[in-house]
Design a protein around this motif. Structure first.
Motif, short mmCIF file in Angstrom:
data_model
loop_
_atom_site.label_atom_id
_atom_site.label_comp_id
_atom_site.label_asym_id
_atom_site.label_seq_id
_atom_site.Cartn_x
_atom_site.Cartn_y
_atom_site.Cartn_z
N THR A 176 -2.86 -7.19 1.92
CA THR A 176 -1.74 -7.23 0.99
C THR A 176 -0.68 -6.23 1.44
O THR A 176 -0.98 -5.06 1.66
CB THR A 176 -2.19 -6.90 -0.44
OG1 THR A 176 -3.25 -7.80 -0.80
CG2 THR A 176 -1.05 -7.03 -1.43
N LEU A 177 0.53 -6.73 1.61
CA LEU A 177 1.67 -5.90 1.96
C LEU A 177 2.53 -5.73 0.71
O LEU A 177 2.79 -6.71 0.01
CB LEU A 177 2.52 -6.56 3.06
CG LEU A 177 1.81 -7.05 4.32
CD1 LEU A 177 2.81 -7.76 5.23
CD2 LEU A 177 1.12 -5.92 5.03
N ARG A 178 2.95 -4.51 0.41
CA ARG A 178 3.82 -4.27 -0.74
C ARG A 178 5.07 -3.53 -0.28
O ARG A 178 4.97 -2.47 0.30
CB ARG A 178 3.10 -3.44 -1.80
CG ARG A 178 2.02 -4.22 -2.51
CD ARG A 178 1.33 -3.37 -3.59
NE ARG A 178 0.05 -3.94 -3.92
CZ ARG A 178 -1.07 -3.78 -3.22
NH1 ARG A 178 -1.06 -3.06 -2.14
NH2 ARG A 178 -2.19 -4.34 -3.59
N GLY A 179 6.22 -4.15 -0.56
CA GLY A 179 7.51 -3.63 -0.08
C GLY A 179 7.99 -2.43 -0.74
O GLY A 179 7.88 -1.79 -1.59
N GLY B 43 13.97 -3.78 -9.33
CA GLY B 43 12.94 -2.86 -9.80
C GLY B 43 11.52 -3.33 -9.52
O GLY B 43 10.58 -2.56 -9.63
N ALA B 44 11.34 -4.60 -9.15
CA ALA B 44 10.00 -5.11 -8.87
C ALA B 44 9.63 -4.79 -7.42
O ALA B 44 10.49 -4.62 -6.58
CB ALA B 44 9.95 -6.61 -9.11
N VAL B 45 8.34 -4.72 -7.17
CA VAL B 45 7.85 -4.47 -5.81
C VAL B 45 7.50 -5.81 -5.18
O VAL B 45 6.70 -6.57 -5.71
CB VAL B 45 6.61 -3.56 -5.84
CG1 VAL B 45 6.04 -3.39 -4.44
CG2 VAL B 45 6.95 -2.21 -6.45
N ALA B 46 8.13 -6.10 -4.03
CA ALA B 46 7.83 -7.33 -3.30
C ALA B 46 6.44 -7.23 -2.71
O ALA B 46 6.03 -6.17 -2.25
CB ALA B 46 8.87 -7.55 -2.20
N GLY B 47 5.70 -8.32 -2.73
CA GLY B 47 4.35 -8.31 -2.19
C GLY B 47 4.01 -9.62 -1.50
O GLY B 47 4.52 -10.67 -1.87
N GLY C 51 4.13 -4.23 14.07
CA GLY C 51 3.50 -2.93 14.17
C GLY C 51 3.96 -1.94 13.11
O GLY C 51 4.62 -2.29 12.12
N MET C 52 3.63 -0.67 13.36
CA MET C 52 3.85 0.37 12.37
C MET C 52 5.32 0.69 12.11
O MET C 52 5.64 1.21 11.05
CB MET C 52 3.10 1.64 12.78
CG MET C 52 1.59 1.51 12.67
SD MET C 52 1.01 1.04 11.01
CE MET C 52 1.49 2.47 10.05
N SER C 53 6.23 0.36 13.03
CA SER C 53 7.65 0.62 12.74
C SER C 53 8.11 -0.21 11.54
O SER C 53 9.07 0.16 10.86
CB SER C 53 8.53 0.36 13.96
OG SER C 53 8.42 -0.98 14.39
N PHE C 54 7.43 -1.32 11.25
CA PHE C 54 7.67 -2.10 10.03
C PHE C 54 6.72 -1.64 8.93
O PHE C 54 7.16 -1.34 7.81
CB PHE C 54 7.46 -3.60 10.30
CG PHE C 54 7.59 -4.47 9.08
CD1 PHE C 54 8.82 -4.92 8.65
CD2 PHE C 54 6.46 -4.83 8.35
CE1 PHE C 54 8.94 -5.72 7.51
CE2 PHE C 54 6.57 -5.64 7.22
CZ PHE C 54 7.80 -6.08 6.80
N LEU C 55 5.44 -1.58 9.21
CA LEU C 55 4.42 -1.31 8.19
C LEU C 55 4.59 0.04 7.50
O LEU C 55 4.39 0.16 6.29
CB LEU C 55 3.02 -1.42 8.79
CG LEU C 55 2.64 -2.80 9.31
CD1 LEU C 55 1.33 -2.74 10.09
CD2 LEU C 55 2.54 -3.82 8.17
N LYS C 56 5.00 1.08 8.25
CA LYS C 56 5.14 2.41 7.64
C LYS C 56 6.33 2.48 6.68
O LYS C 56 6.42 3.41 5.89
CB LYS C 56 5.24 3.49 8.71
CG LYS C 56 6.54 3.49 9.48
CD LYS C 56 6.53 4.56 10.55
CE LYS C 56 7.83 4.52 11.34
NZ LYS C 56 7.78 5.41 12.49
N ARG C 57 7.19 1.50 6.70
CA ARG C 57 8.34 1.46 5.81
C ARG C 57 8.02 0.75 4.49
O ARG C 57 8.86 0.69 3.59
CB ARG C 57 9.51 0.76 6.51
CG ARG C 57 9.84 1.35 7.88
CD ARG C 57 11.08 2.16 7.99
NE ARG C 57 12.25 1.66 7.37
CZ ARG C 57 13.22 0.97 7.97
NH1 ARG C 57 13.12 0.67 9.26
NH2 ARG C 57 14.28 0.59 7.30
N LEU C 58 6.80 0.20 4.37
CA LEU C 58 6.37 -0.44 3.14
C LEU C 58 5.88 0.60 2.15
O LEU C 58 5.53 1.72 2.52
CB LEU C 58 5.23 -1.44 3.42
CG LEU C 58 5.53 -2.55 4.42
CD1 LEU C 58 4.28 -3.42 4.62
CD2 LEU C 58 6.71 -3.39 3.97
#
Length: 168
Positions: free
Chosen positions: A165-168, A44-48, A147-154
């Motif tokens: 800051t990246l949040r999963g 339930g937590a958001v990875a960051g 790139g965005m194929s990873f980033l847009k899935r966050l």
């Protein structure tokens, strides 16, 4: 003159306090992506992951592809994750000349690429499965790109000052 001295003193103290706060934040063991890679995320937590900009202003991550480590530059202008052929070989991805079947337009002109899929791509505590990517022919890409194929899935990613800051 007294006002000038007071203003200079307040300015000096403010800058000193800001620098100490910044040093404390940078020395926080939870902040670097490499330390976060071993930290489990509760249900339930958001990875960051917090990334600090390098001297050139770019953000780099130590990513794991199917368990193999690779340094990559975060590139929001890249539609897909892109690996140099040299980096792809280092992490166990083999492509043949015939696999370079698509044409891509890049900042450096057009190039034939080999489409691939990464089963598990992990940055710190963030895990994304089945990430589309491409391999760029030998000698055409100096740094592999996240790139965005990873980033847009966050859930989201933000940049504030020198921190991304990246949040999963």
């Amino acid at each position: 003159m007294r006002t000038f001295v007071v203003v200079c003193t307040i300015g000096f103290l403010s800058v000193t306090a800001f620098q100490k706060l910044r040093e404390r934040t940078r020395s926080d063991p939870a902040a670097p992506a490499s330390a976060a890679a071993t930290t489990p995320v509760p249900d339930g937590a958001v990875a960051g992951v917090a990334l600090q900009a390098g001297r050139n202003g770019h953000f780099f991550v130590n990513a794991l592809m199917d368990g193999r480590a690779l340094s990559m530059m975060v590139d929001t202008g890249a539609s897909s994750c892109a690996f140099s052929e040299e980096d792809a070989e280092r992490i166990g991805i083999r492509v043949r000349a015939g696999d370079f079947s698509r044409v891509w337009n890049t900042a450096n002109g057009t190039v034939r690429v080999a489409p691939i899929r990464i089963a598990v791509l992990q940055v710190g505590s963030i895990i994304v499965r089945d990430v589309d990517a491409v391999v760029i022919p030998r000698g055409r890409l100096s740094t592999s790109l996240l790139g965005m194929s990873f980033l847009k899935r966050l859930r989201d990613f933000t940049v504030s000052g020198g921190t991304m800051t990246l949040r999963g």
